[in-house]
Design a protein around this motif. Structure first.
Motif, short mmCIF file in Angstrom:
data_model
loop_
_atom_site.label_atom_id
_atom_site.label_comp_id
_atom_site.label_asym_id
_atom_site.label_seq_id
_atom_site.Cartn_x
_atom_site.Cartn_y
_atom_site.Cartn_z
N ARG A 1 0.79 -1.23 0.00
CA ARG A 1 0.00 0.00 0.00
C ARG A 1 0.82 1.27 0.00
O ARG A 1 0.48 2.23 -0.65
CB ARG A 1 -0.90 0.04 1.25
CG ARG A 1 -1.93 -1.04 1.30
CD ARG A 1 -2.80 -0.79 2.47
NE ARG A 1 -3.49 0.46 2.23
CZ ARG A 1 -4.79 0.62 2.31
NH1 ARG A 1 -5.54 -0.39 2.63
NH2 ARG A 1 -5.35 1.77 2.09
N VAL A 2 1.89 1.30 0.79
CA VAL A 2 2.58 2.56 1.09
C VAL A 2 4.02 2.51 0.59
O VAL A 2 4.77 1.59 0.91
CB VAL A 2 2.56 2.85 2.61
CG1 VAL A 2 3.29 4.15 2.91
CG2 VAL A 2 1.13 2.90 3.13
N ILE A 3 4.42 3.54 -0.19
CA ILE A 3 5.79 3.64 -0.65
C ILE A 3 6.61 4.41 0.39
O ILE A 3 6.22 5.49 0.83
CB ILE A 3 5.88 4.36 -2.01
CG1 ILE A 3 5.14 3.54 -3.09
CG2 ILE A 3 7.34 4.58 -2.41
CD1 ILE A 3 5.07 4.22 -4.44
N TYR A 4 7.75 3.81 0.77
CA TYR A 4 8.70 4.43 1.68
C TYR A 4 10.04 4.56 0.97
O TYR A 4 10.32 3.87 0.01
CB TYR A 4 8.89 3.58 2.94
CG TYR A 4 7.75 3.62 3.91
CD1 TYR A 4 7.68 4.61 4.89
CD2 TYR A 4 6.74 2.67 3.87
CE1 TYR A 4 6.63 4.65 5.80
CE2 TYR A 4 5.69 2.70 4.77
CZ TYR A 4 5.64 3.69 5.72
OH TYR A 4 4.60 3.73 6.61
N GLN A 5 10.89 5.42 1.53
CA GLN A 5 12.25 5.60 1.02
C GLN A 5 13.22 5.47 2.19
O GLN A 5 13.01 6.07 3.24
CB GLN A 5 12.38 6.95 0.35
CG GLN A 5 13.66 7.15 -0.43
CD GLN A 5 13.62 8.48 -1.16
OE1 GLN A 5 13.58 9.52 -0.52
NE2 GLN A 5 13.62 8.43 -2.48
N PHE A 6 14.27 4.70 1.98
CA PHE A 6 15.30 4.43 2.99
C PHE A 6 16.61 5.02 2.51
O PHE A 6 17.04 4.77 1.39
CB PHE A 6 15.43 2.91 3.14
CG PHE A 6 16.56 2.44 4.00
CD1 PHE A 6 16.44 2.42 5.38
CD2 PHE A 6 17.74 1.98 3.43
CE1 PHE A 6 17.49 1.96 6.17
CE2 PHE A 6 18.79 1.52 4.21
CZ PHE A 6 18.65 1.52 5.58
#
Length: 194
Positions: A129-134
């Motif tokens: 569902r959710v795009i994250y960036q590391f």
């Protein structure tokens, strides 16, 4: 379409096992992909030399379950999905860090890692569902993991991929009722449907 002989290109595998997540390794004649294991039926990351046809497991000692390989342009940073039972995590490897991104939110799975061309960020989807960036390298005063998907939204954002210059991320979303292709700046701003 006709027989394999009439199609353009060349058939390079014939074992019949499912393959996906294909990535060319820059500066080489190698292709990395996820393949169904002939022993367990699980998935594992393979590496094929296109000149010799030789195929080897990318991670010789890792158990089957790894998939969705992504790599920086220079080949120094890579990420992949490690599946264990009903959960999965994104594992990131560089010369400076080896880290497994922790679970975010209530969902036990993470998918579709995408390493930026410069290797500074890995973008992934948590809970389908959710795009994250590391951030691969921690920066003082900056959050190492940032949410790029719109806060509080009920839609699903999938399959992020960086542009060749790393300035934009293309992704799929059903925010307008069905899945379409969207584009955003690499910091998550200016999200728009294509």
């Amino acid at each position: 379409l006709g027989s394999a002989e009439t199609l353009p290109g060349k058939w390079i595998t014939t074992d019949g096992f499912q393959k996906r997540d294909l990535v060319f390794l820059a500066g080489s004649r190698d292709l990395v992909y996820t393949q169904e294991s002939s022993v367990t039926g699980g998935m594992q990351i393979m590496r094929m030399n296109l000149e010799s046809g030789q195929v080897v497991r990318y991670f010789e000692k890792d158990p089957p379950g790894n998939r969705e390989f992504s790599i920086s342009k220079d080949g120094n940073v890579f990420a992949y999905n490690v599946v264990q039972g009903l959960s999965s995590r994104i594992h990131v490897v560089s010369s400076a860090v080896e880290a497994t991104i922790p679970k975010l939110g209530k969902h036990p799975w993470a998918n579709w890692p995408a390493v930026s061309p410069d290797g500074k960020q890995v973008t992934f989807v948590q809970g389908a569902r959710v795009i994250y960036q590391f951030d691969v390298i921690e920066t003082p005063g900056r959050q190492r993991i940032r949410r790029l998907s719109i806060e509080g939204a009920e839609h699903s954002d999938y399959w992020p991929r960086y542009s060749l210059d790393g300035k934009q991320i293309v992704f799929a979303s059903n925010r307008d009722g069905d899945f379409e292709i969207y584009l955003m700046d690499s910091d998550g701003l200016n999200q728009r449907r294509l």
